[in-house]
Write a protein that holds these residues in place. Structure first.
Motif, PDB file in Angstrom:
ATOM      1  N   ASN A  27      22.494   8.507  -7.592  1.00 46.36           N
ATOM      2  CA  ASN A  27      23.687   9.323  -7.351  1.00 46.36           C
ATOM      3  C   ASN A  27      24.882   8.909  -8.224  1.00 46.36           C
ATOM      4  O   ASN A  27      25.942   8.534  -7.715  1.00 46.36           O
ATOM      5  N   PRO A  28      24.745   8.984  -9.551  1.00 50.93           N
ATOM      6  CA  PRO A  28      25.807   8.520 -10.442  1.00 50.93           C
ATOM      7  C   PRO A  28      27.130   9.271 -10.295  1.00 50.93           C
ATOM      8  O   PRO A  28      28.199   8.719 -10.596  1.00 50.93           O
ATOM      9  N   ALA A  29      27.086  10.525  -9.849  1.00 50.24           N
ATOM     10  CA  ALA A  29      28.324  11.305  -9.697  1.00 50.24           C
ATOM     11  C   ALA A  29      28.944  11.147  -8.313  1.00 50.24           C
ATOM     12  O   ALA A  29      29.962  11.777  -8.015  1.00 50.24           O
ATOM     13  N   HIS A  30      28.326  10.306  -7.471  1.00 49.55           N
ATOM     14  CA  HIS A  30      28.848  10.027  -6.114  1.00 49.55           C
ATOM     15  C   HIS A  30      29.036  11.321  -5.302  1.00 49.55           C
ATOM     16  O   HIS A  30      30.110  11.577  -4.755  1.00 49.55           O
ATOM     17  N   ILE A  31      27.974  12.093  -5.243  1.00 50.16           N
ATOM     18  CA  ILE A  31      27.998  13.346  -4.482  1.00 50.16           C
ATOM     19  C   ILE A  31      27.504  13.080  -3.065  1.00 50.16           C
ATOM     20  O   ILE A  31      26.408  12.560  -2.868  1.00 50.16           O
ATOM     21  N   HIS A  32      28.311  13.451  -2.095  1.00 52.37           N
ATOM     22  CA  HIS A  32      27.944  13.202  -0.697  1.00 52.37           C
ATOM     23  C   HIS A  32      28.066  14.442   0.180  1.00 52.37           C
ATOM     24  O   HIS A  32      27.646  14.427   1.335  1.00 52.37           O
TER      25      HIS A  32
END
Length: 290
Positions: free
Chosen positions: A131-136
């Motif tokens: 999850n490199p773009a830190h999508i939650h």
């Protein structure tokens, strides 16, 4: 075995129409008939079934000596378009009921088809490994720094994804549009996108390849997978058996093990031959009572 099949039209088009166009097509029809007699079954299936197609094929062929199942995968709308253009198939399995309805109105071979649902699936959002773009959450996709893989709007996975976005009044920061869900899954697996809309079955396969994050989409309704015999398929004994076998306990276990949900209650439709036998029996009984 599983490989793309050259369409009926493509083969006919390769021969000069002026010289032997009609003859070429007639020969091709005979070839399809001979293949059916030899146990060959051509299945056009939604690309989301590709991870399990080989397992279904092997299991059925073990139980039915002489059967030879061949899958051709693609986006549901693309498969319908191929059939409308003359490609041969014995069985069509789409990833939604709308595509099957379209096939029944646009493909003469399916105008009298009796489809039944073999499984269900659900759209989810999956991130690239780690999850490199830190999508939650869904709203994170609006960032201009995030690239999201999404199916084209006319295919089932795209229809559902766009509906989810519309419900959330959300516009993607950057979109990478693909022609089918398998292509979106590949983009996620290779980190070519930060996240993508795929089915829960694709999410399970991606999780086995790397540390991905799956974000549920409660607002996404489950999609159904209807299967229908074409007119030629209804005269292919092995094709008819394969359609019926897909509802068996063994086939359903394979589907379930890969994350597919069960068919809705009452979604199974009798095969055309069964319908005819039932109608004839009812008519005979009525005549007897009269």
């Amino acid at each position: 075995m599983t490989f793309p099949r050259i369409s009926h039209l493509a083969r006919c088009g390769a021969v000069s129409l002026l010289a032997v166009g009609l003859t070429g097509c007639a020969i091709d029809s005979s070839s399809d008939s001979r293949q059916a007699e030899n146990g060959a079954v051509q299945v056009f299936a939604a690309s989301s079934l590709q991870p399990i197609g080989g397992e279904l094929e092997r299991a059925f062929e073990r139980e039915n000596p002489g059967a030879d199942i061949t899958f051709n995968y693609g986006g549901s709308t693309a498969l319908v378009r191929q059939l409308a253009n003359g490609a041969h198939a014995d069985l069509l399995i789409t990833a939604d009921t709308a595509s099957m309805d379209s096939a029944r109105t646009s493909v003469p071979e399916l105008s009298d088809a009796q489809p039944h649902t073999i499984a269900t699936n659900r759209l989810v959002l999956v991130t690239a490994a780690n999850n490199p773009a830190h999508i939650h959450r869904l709203e994170d996709l609006a960032s201009g720094e995030v690239t999201t893989g999404i199916c084209a709007a006319q295919v089932p996975c795209g229809v559902i994804a766009h509906h989810v976005l519309d419900q959330a009044y959300l516009q993607l920061g950057k979109a990478a549009e693909e022609e089918n869900v398998a292509a979106v899954a590949t983009k996620i697996a290779t980190s070519a996108v930060d996240a993508g809309f795929v089915y829960s079955t694709d999410a399970a396969a991606l999780a086995r390849q790397g540390k991905t994050t799956e974000i549920p989409l409660p607002q996404a309704e489950p999609n159904q997978y209807p299967a229908a015999l074409t007119a030629s398929g209804s005269h292919n004994v092995k094709a008819e058996k394969f359609q019926q076998w897909l509802a068996s306990a063994e086939a359903q276990k394979i589907l379930r093990d890969h994350g597919f949900g069960p068919a809705p209650e009452g979604s199974t439709t009798a095969s055309p031959s069964t319908d005819r036998r039932t109608t004839e029996s009812t008519a005979s009984a009525a005549a007897g009572r009269a």
